[in-house]
Enzyme design. Structure first.
Site, short mmCIF file in Angstrom:
data_model
loop_
_atom_site.label_atom_id
_atom_site.label_comp_id
_atom_site.label_asym_id
_atom_site.label_seq_id
_atom_site.Cartn_x
_atom_site.Cartn_y
_atom_site.Cartn_z
N ASP A 17 0.87 -1.16 0.00
CA ASP A 17 0.00 0.00 0.00
C ASP A 17 0.91 1.22 0.00
O ASP A 17 2.11 1.12 0.30
CB ASP A 17 -0.89 -0.02 1.25
CG ASP A 17 -1.79 1.20 1.33
OD1 ASP A 17 -2.40 1.56 0.31
OD2 ASP A 17 -1.88 1.79 2.42
N ASP A 19 -0.09 5.07 0.99
CA ASP A 19 -0.28 6.05 2.06
C ASP A 19 -0.19 5.37 3.43
O ASP A 19 -0.97 4.47 3.74
CB ASP A 19 -1.64 6.73 1.92
CG ASP A 19 -1.79 7.45 0.58
OD1 ASP A 19 -0.80 7.98 0.09
OD2 ASP A 19 -2.91 7.46 0.04
#
Length: 252
Positions: A17, A19
């Protein structure tokens, strides 16, 4: 006694991922969401007030418009969905989402972004070892953030909110995005590793059949990440490097 930390260097591939995992953009997103929802709640007399807990419960890890709808639904508020090209002033799901994106983009361009040092060290080491790397992010800003952070070249594939919309991929926690990431990278999830900081993302990776799901606890909570599907939880990815593994424990 915590479980042994996973070995990233024998995985078919590692998908991250963005953020909160690679870059501290989660903080920028949180500030932008708070500014937008504080305004909406005040003008529409919505209670109880928006909190950081709402971000983790209803917004974190989801595609932008899904996050808006989820948060408003938690307050029994329904508004028209609108369309992706709605003006940011529009009182629709898409308008509110576009309003937030404008605030996020302005902050990113004015302040820039740098990757987490531990995450950068892991990415550099895996890239040097020839491990295929990818990014799976619900954000439509992923390419811009990766470029701003100077790390785009490390990743062979990026499955982001733009791709999800084009390919009609369901938002995390559905398996779609992490499954698409593995397919695009050409790896088997059962022999690969996913890295997430959101409960919705951990659930997505687990549902997609990843052998190892590493949760990075940036505020969601170790217990919540494990309950969502994380097989391991750490505070910082730097502990996964071989030189750091002998004396840095996993999060309880």
């Amino acid at each position: 006694m915590p479980d042994a930390l996973p070995d990233l260097f024998h995985a078919d591939g590692v998908l991250f991922d963005l953020d909160g995992v690679l870059t501290p953009t989660a903080e920028v997103h949180m500030r932008a969401w708070k500014a937008v929802f504080d305004d909406v709640f005040a003008r529409w007399d919505i209670t109880p007030p928006y909190t950081d807990e709402d971000y983790f419960a209803y917004v974190d890890g989801k595609k932008r418009y899904d996050g808006v709808a989820s948060l408003l639904r938690s307050r029994n508020v329904e508004v028209p969905w609108g369309s992706v090209d709605d003006d940011p002033s529009a009182e629709t799901i898409c308008g509110i989402g576009n309003r937030k994106n404008a605030a996020f983009a302005a902050s990113l361009r004015s302040q820039g972004i740098a990757p987490f040092p531990g995450s950068l060290a892991v990415v550099e080491a895996l890239h040097a070892a020839g491990i295929p790397l990818g990014v799976v992010s619900s954000s439509k800003n992923a390419e811009e953030v990766l470029a701003a952070a100077g790390i785009r070249s490390f990743f062979r594939v990026v499955i982001d909110g733009v791709v999800a919309e084009r390919e009609h991929l369901a938002s995390k926690p559905a398996a779609d995005m992490f499954a698409a990431g593995a397919t695009a990278l050409g790896v088997d999830p059962a022999r690969s590793i996913a890295v997430e900081d959101a409960t919705s993302g951990a659930a997505s990776a687990a549902a997609a059949g990843y052998a190892v799901v590493i949760g990075v606890d940036r505020g969601a909570g170790a217990d919540a990440l494990r309950a969502a599907g994380a097989t391991h939880v750490v505070d910082d990815l730097g502990v996964l490097l071989p030189a750091a593994r002998t004396d840095t424990p996993e999060t309880a």
